[in-house]
Design a protein around this motif. Structure first.
Motif, PDB file in Angstrom:
ATOM      1  N   HIS A   1       0.704  -0.901  -0.138  1.00  0.00           N
ATOM      2  CA  HIS A   1       0.583   0.069  -0.131  1.00  0.00           C
ATOM      3  C   HIS A   1       1.250   1.314   0.264  1.00  0.00           C
ATOM      4  O   HIS A   1       2.131   1.316  -0.046  1.00  0.00           O
TER       5      HIS A   1
ATOM      6  N   HIS B   1       5.332  -0.144  -0.223  1.00  0.00           N
ATOM      7  CA  HIS B   1       5.660  -0.513   0.248  1.00  0.00           C
ATOM      8  C   HIS B   1       4.754  -1.644   0.814  1.00  0.00           C
ATOM      9  O   HIS B   1       3.672  -1.800   0.636  1.00  0.00           O
TER      10      HIS B   1
ATOM     11  N   HIS C   1       3.259  -5.260   3.468  1.00  0.00           N
ATOM     12  CA  HIS C   1       3.838  -5.892   4.699  1.00  0.00           C
ATOM     13  C   HIS C   1       2.764  -7.408   4.775  1.00  0.00           C
ATOM     14  O   HIS C   1       1.698  -7.614   4.134  1.00  0.00           O
TER      15      HIS C   1
ATOM     16  N   GLU D   1      -0.253  -4.371  11.606  1.00  0.00           N
ATOM     17  CA  GLU D   1       0.530  -4.915  10.579  1.00  0.00           C
ATOM     18  C   GLU D   1       1.725  -5.339  10.674  1.00  0.00           C
ATOM     19  O   GLU D   1       2.965  -5.210   9.727  1.00  0.00           O
TER      20      GLU D   1
HETATM   21 NI    NI Z   1       2.465   0.597   5.688  1.00  0.00          NI
END
Ligand code: NI
Length: 137
Positions: free
Chosen positions: A14, A39, A41, A124
């Protein structure tokens, strides 16, 4: 009332960026989370339902059924996606964990039978998470 939780995970990328703000304001608010190319997760999602025990099964909900619902209607959309680009909801809502929790709630609420959706938890990382209890709270 008994609470039952199923945990699953998905990998997604995201970019945390508000298009109504300037690049400068975005980087001030979101730092490197606003980087242009995003990036990733490894997210964890926990879905908690509440209900009473079915005397026939001893279950509040069959966890295999809950897992299948999550996989079919949610994980299959989110896993290995670019949230900003691949999911319509995140074209209008910044794909934070907060908004992922609301997205998940809206999808799952009507799909779960014989128990009531109680909480969605999105993590996350091991050190931070978001919990959503629906509109009523
Ligand atoms: Ni993030």
């Amino acid at each position: 009332m008994i609470y039952v939780t199923k945990q699953m995970s998905f990998s997604a990328s995201h970019r945390i960026y508000n298009p109504s703000l300037s690049d400068e304001e975005n980087f001030r608010l979101f730092n490197q989370c606003a980087n242009k190319n995003g990036h990733g997760h490894n997210f964890t999602i926990e879905v908690t339902v509440k209900g009473s025990i079915n005397p026939l099964t001893g279950f509040v909900i069959n966890l295999k059924e809950l897992k299948d619902i999550m996989q079919e209607h949610l994980i299959s959309l989110l896993d290995h996606s670019n949230l900003n680009l691949d999911i319509e909801f995140f074209k209008h809502n910044i794909p934070t964990s907060e908004n992922i929790a609301i997205f998940a709630w809206n999808i799952l609420e009507d799909k779960i039978k014989n128990a009531k959706l109680y909480k969605i938890k999105i993590a996350e990382s091991n050190s931070s998470y978001v919990e959503y209890f629906g509109n009523s709270d």
